[in-house]
Design a protein around this motif. Structure first.
Motif, mmCIF file in Angstrom:
data_model
loop_
_atom_site.group_PDB
_atom_site.id
_atom_site.type_symbol
_atom_site.label_atom_id
_atom_site.label_comp_id
_atom_site.label_asym_id
_atom_site.label_seq_id
_atom_site.Cartn_x
_atom_site.Cartn_y
_atom_site.Cartn_z
ATOM 1 N N MET A 89 0.814 -1.213 0.000
ATOM 2 C CA MET A 89 0.000 0.000 0.000
ATOM 3 C C MET A 89 0.854 1.273 0.000
ATOM 4 O O MET A 89 0.345 2.356 0.243
ATOM 5 N N ASN A 90 2.151 1.121 -0.309
ATOM 6 C CA ASN A 90 3.051 2.277 -0.309
ATOM 7 C C ASN A 90 3.801 2.348 -1.626
ATOM 8 O O ASN A 90 5.012 2.532 -1.663
ATOM 9 N N ARG A 91 3.051 2.189 -2.715
ATOM 10 C CA ARG A 91 3.637 2.205 -4.049
ATOM 11 C C ARG A 91 2.956 3.269 -4.898
ATOM 12 O O ARG A 91 1.795 3.619 -4.650
ATOM 13 N N PRO A 92 3.648 3.772 -5.920
ATOM 14 C CA PRO A 92 3.050 4.830 -6.749
ATOM 15 C C PRO A 92 1.865 4.347 -7.580
ATOM 16 O O PRO A 92 0.978 5.128 -7.921
ATOM 17 N N GLY A 93 1.841 3.053 -7.924
ATOM 18 C CA GLY A 93 0.728 2.520 -8.707
ATOM 19 C C GLY A 93 -0.390 2.015 -7.825
ATOM 20 O O GLY A 93 -0.219 1.796 -6.619
ATOM 21 N N ARG A 94 -1.572 1.811 -8.421
ATOM 22 C CA ARG A 94 -2.711 1.278 -7.684
ATOM 23 C C ARG A 94 -2.465 -0.158 -7.271
ATOM 24 O O ARG A 94 -1.874 -0.936 -8.001
ATOM 25 N N ASN A 95 -2.960 -0.542 -6.110
ATOM 26 C CA ASN A 95 -2.886 -1.916 -5.648
ATOM 27 C C ASN A 95 -3.867 -2.763 -6.451
ATOM 28 O O ASN A 95 -5.059 -2.470 -6.513
ATOM 29 N N LEU A 96 -3.353 -3.821 -7.079
ATOM 30 C CA LEU A 96 -4.174 -4.655 -7.953
ATOM 31 C C LEU A 96 -5.408 -5.188 -7.249
ATOM 32 O O LEU A 96 -6.525 -5.112 -7.772
ATOM 33 N N PHE A 97 -5.233 -5.745 -6.046
ATOM 34 C CA PHE A 97 -6.360 -6.369 -5.357
ATOM 35 C C PHE A 97 -7.440 -5.344 -5.036
ATOM 36 O O PHE A 97 -8.640 -5.620 -5.135
ATOM 37 N N GLU A 98 -7.019 -4.155 -4.658
ATOM 38 C CA GLU A 98 -7.967 -3.091 -4.354
ATOM 39 C C GLU A 98 -8.760 -2.709 -5.596
ATOM 40 O O GLU A 98 -9.978 -2.508 -5.537
ATOM 41 N N VAL A 99 -8.078 -2.619 -6.736
ATOM 42 C CA VAL A 99 -8.754 -2.267 -7.993
ATOM 43 C C VAL A 99 -9.783 -3.333 -8.373
ATOM 44 O O VAL A 99 -10.898 -3.014 -8.804
ATOM 45 N N VAL A 100 -9.425 -4.602 -8.198
ATOM 46 C CA VAL A 100 -10.371 -5.677 -8.534
ATOM 47 C C VAL A 100 -11.625 -5.569 -7.680
ATOM 48 O O VAL A 100 -12.749 -5.682 -8.180
ATOM 49 N N THR A 101 -11.452 -5.317 -6.380
ATOM 50 C CA THR A 101 -12.624 -5.218 -5.503
ATOM 51 C C THR A 101 -13.507 -4.034 -5.867
ATOM 52 O O THR A 101 -14.714 -4.069 -5.639
ATOM 53 N N GLU A 102 -12.914 -2.981 -6.439
ATOM 54 C CA GLU A 102 -13.663 -1.776 -6.777
ATOM 55 C C GLU A 102 -14.243 -1.819 -8.193
ATOM 56 O O GLU A 102 -14.976 -0.902 -8.582
ATOM 57 N N THR A 103 -13.950 -2.843 -8.959
ATOM 58 C CA THR A 103 -14.498 -2.951 -10.312
ATOM 59 C C THR A 103 -16.021 -3.032 -10.224
ATOM 60 O O THR A 103 -16.558 -3.873 -9.494
ATOM 61 N N PRO A 104 -16.746 -2.173 -10.947
ATOM 62 C CA PRO A 104 -18.195 -2.089 -10.746
ATOM 63 C C PRO A 104 -18.992 -3.263 -11.285
ATOM 64 O O PRO A 104 -20.153 -3.425 -10.927
ATOM 65 N N VAL A 105 -18.383 -4.090 -12.159
ATOM 66 C CA VAL A 105 -19.111 -5.256 -12.664
ATOM 67 C C VAL A 105 -18.603 -6.499 -11.945
ATOM 68 O O VAL A 105 -17.493 -6.516 -11.417
ATOM 69 N N PRO A 106 -19.403 -7.566 -11.892
ATOM 70 C CA PRO A 106 -18.972 -8.792 -11.209
ATOM 71 C C PRO A 106 -17.711 -9.382 -11.834
ATOM 72 O O PRO A 106 -17.554 -9.404 -13.060
ATOM 73 N N VAL A 107 -16.825 -9.863 -10.986
ATOM 74 C CA VAL A 107 -15.573 -10.498 -11.417
ATOM 75 C C VAL A 107 -15.561 -11.930 -10.897
ATOM 76 O O VAL A 107 -15.750 -12.169 -9.698
ATOM 77 N N ILE A 108 -15.348 -12.877 -11.801
ATOM 78 C CA ILE A 108 -15.372 -14.303 -11.463
ATOM 79 C C ILE A 108 -13.974 -14.877 -11.662
ATOM 80 O O ILE A 108 -13.380 -14.737 -12.736
ATOM 81 N N ALA A 109 -13.430 -15.523 -10.642
ATOM 82 C CA ALA A 109 -12.150 -16.214 -10.760
ATOM 83 C C ALA A 109 -12.407 -17.648 -11.192
ATOM 84 O O ALA A 109 -13.187 -18.360 -10.559
ATOM 85 N N ALA A 110 -11.760 -18.051 -12.296
ATOM 86 C CA ALA A 110 -11.847 -19.431 -12.783
ATOM 87 C C ALA A 110 -10.548 -20.128 -12.405
ATOM 88 O O ALA A 110 -9.509 -19.910 -13.034
ATOM 89 N N LEU A 111 -10.596 -20.968 -11.373
ATOM 90 C CA LEU A 111 -9.403 -21.536 -10.756
ATOM 91 C C LEU A 111 -9.242 -22.989 -11.184
ATOM 92 O O LEU A 111 -9.753 -23.903 -10.547
ATOM 93 N N ALA A 112 -8.497 -23.189 -12.271
ATOM 94 C CA ALA A 112 -8.254 -24.548 -12.759
ATOM 95 C C ALA A 112 -7.009 -25.155 -12.136
ATOM 96 O O ALA A 112 -6.755 -26.343 -12.295
ATOM 97 N N GLY A 113 -6.220 -24.331 -11.440
ATOM 98 C CA GLY A 113 -5.000 -24.806 -10.798
ATOM 99 C C GLY A 113 -4.767 -24.070 -9.507
ATOM 100 O O GLY A 113 -5.604 -23.267 -9.062
ATOM 101 N N ALA A 114 -3.606 -24.317 -8.910
ATOM 102 C CA ALA A 114 -3.285 -23.785 -7.587
ATOM 103 C C ALA A 114 -3.460 -22.278 -7.507
ATOM 104 O O ALA A 114 -3.079 -21.536 -8.411
ATOM 105 N N ALA A 115 -4.039 -21.824 -6.397
ATOM 106 C CA ALA A 115 -4.191 -20.398 -6.098
ATOM 107 C C ALA A 115 -3.593 -20.172 -4.725
ATOM 108 O O ALA A 115 -4.240 -20.408 -3.705
ATOM 109 N N VAL A 116 -2.340 -19.747 -4.696
ATOM 110 C CA VAL A 116 -1.641 -19.605 -3.424
ATOM 111 C C VAL A 116 -0.984 -18.228 -3.347
ATOM 112 O O VAL A 116 -0.757 -17.565 -4.357
ATOM 113 N N ALA A 117 -0.678 -17.820 -2.103
ATOM 114 C CA ALA A 117 -0.020 -16.534 -1.836
ATOM 115 C C ALA A 117 -0.822 -15.412 -2.509
ATOM 116 O O ALA A 117 -2.038 -15.340 -2.359
#
Length: 264
Positions: A89-117
């Protein structure tokens, strides 16, 4: 955008009607989130908010992993060059995770493999998750000296505190079957059906009134932790009650035909 577009960072973008498909395509690095890939994802999610066409997003990954998190090789090389490490949260660019949560349309993760870290954090940032059976999911940051900044905040909001803290403190993975029992996975399907199932879900959402869906997402997210009386009085996002689409939706239902949404 009718044809697939590939970024040098390894992001592939395809518009399928009202659904935008974003594919992480760095299988040799288990789709690790390099700085360039994060920046391109941020740009795409910001574009979705204003393009007037996209009504749902599906995010997936090529290869054996959905996403293995941040690119540790890139981070180590920066350390060796003596570059200071900036917390998320101390970088000049936007935080990716924050931007995804603020996207006004629904976002669906399609997890066909490992999702870690950071890959698990990216999946948590999405609204819905379709996952293959038997894939590992977890936050191993405590084992490598990282902080899981987003996961530490969001995971206790998704599952009971004790379970969330155990995952954070131990750094252990769980299977997608366990995650489904906790409500972290919406649909559990065989690996080859993950993307088709996620796209079918997205297309079903995209067939609904776009202003209604946007309003529902923003109200649900912003009203989640408010007292009931405050949440009921939220007036966020587009107002479907005053829209042309409300008239069209009622007319279509009474006339027994498919609605023709204008987004107005």
């Amino acid at each position: 955008m009718s044809d697939a577009q590939r970024y040098g960072s390894g992001l592939v973008v395809e518009q399928r009607g009202h659904v935008r498909l974003l594919t992480l395509d760095r299988p040799e690095r288990r789709n690790a989130l390099s700085t360039a890939l994060q920046a391109d994802l941020v740009e795409e999610f910001l574009a979705v908010a204003t393009d007037g066409r996209t009504r749902a997003v599906v995010l997936t990954g090529n290869g054996p992993a959905f996403c293995a998190g941040f690119d540790l090789k890139e981070i180590r090389e920066a350390d060796e060059r003596g570059e200071p490490f900036r917390p998320p949260m101390n970088r000049p660019g936007r935080n990716l995770f924050e931007v995804v949560t603020e996207t006004p349309v629904p976002v669906i993760a399609a997890l066909a493999g490992a999702a870690v870290a950071g890959g698990f954090e990216l999946a948590l940032a999405c609204d819905l998750r379709v996952a293959a059976s038997g894939i590992p999911m977890g936050l191993p940051e405590a084992r490598i000296g990282m902080g899981a900044n987003f996961g530490s905040v969001v995971l206790p909001k998704r599952i009971p505190m004790g379970i969330a803290l155990e995952l954070l403190f131990t750094g252990e993975n769980v299977t997608s079957e366990v995650a489904e029992r906790w409500g972290l996975v919406n649909r559990l399907v065989p690996r080859e059906q993950v993307l088709p199932a996620a796209l079918e879900l997205a297309e079903g959402i995209a067939a609904n009134a776009p202003l209604s869906v946007r309003r529902m997402k923003e109200t649900a997210v912003k009203g989640l932790e408010l007292p009931l009386w405050q949440a009921l009085r939220l007036d966020v996002g587009p107002n479907p009650y005053l829209s042309e689409d409300r008239r069209e939706g009622i007319a279509a239902r009474l006339e027994k035909r498919a609605p023709r949404w204008s987004g107005r």
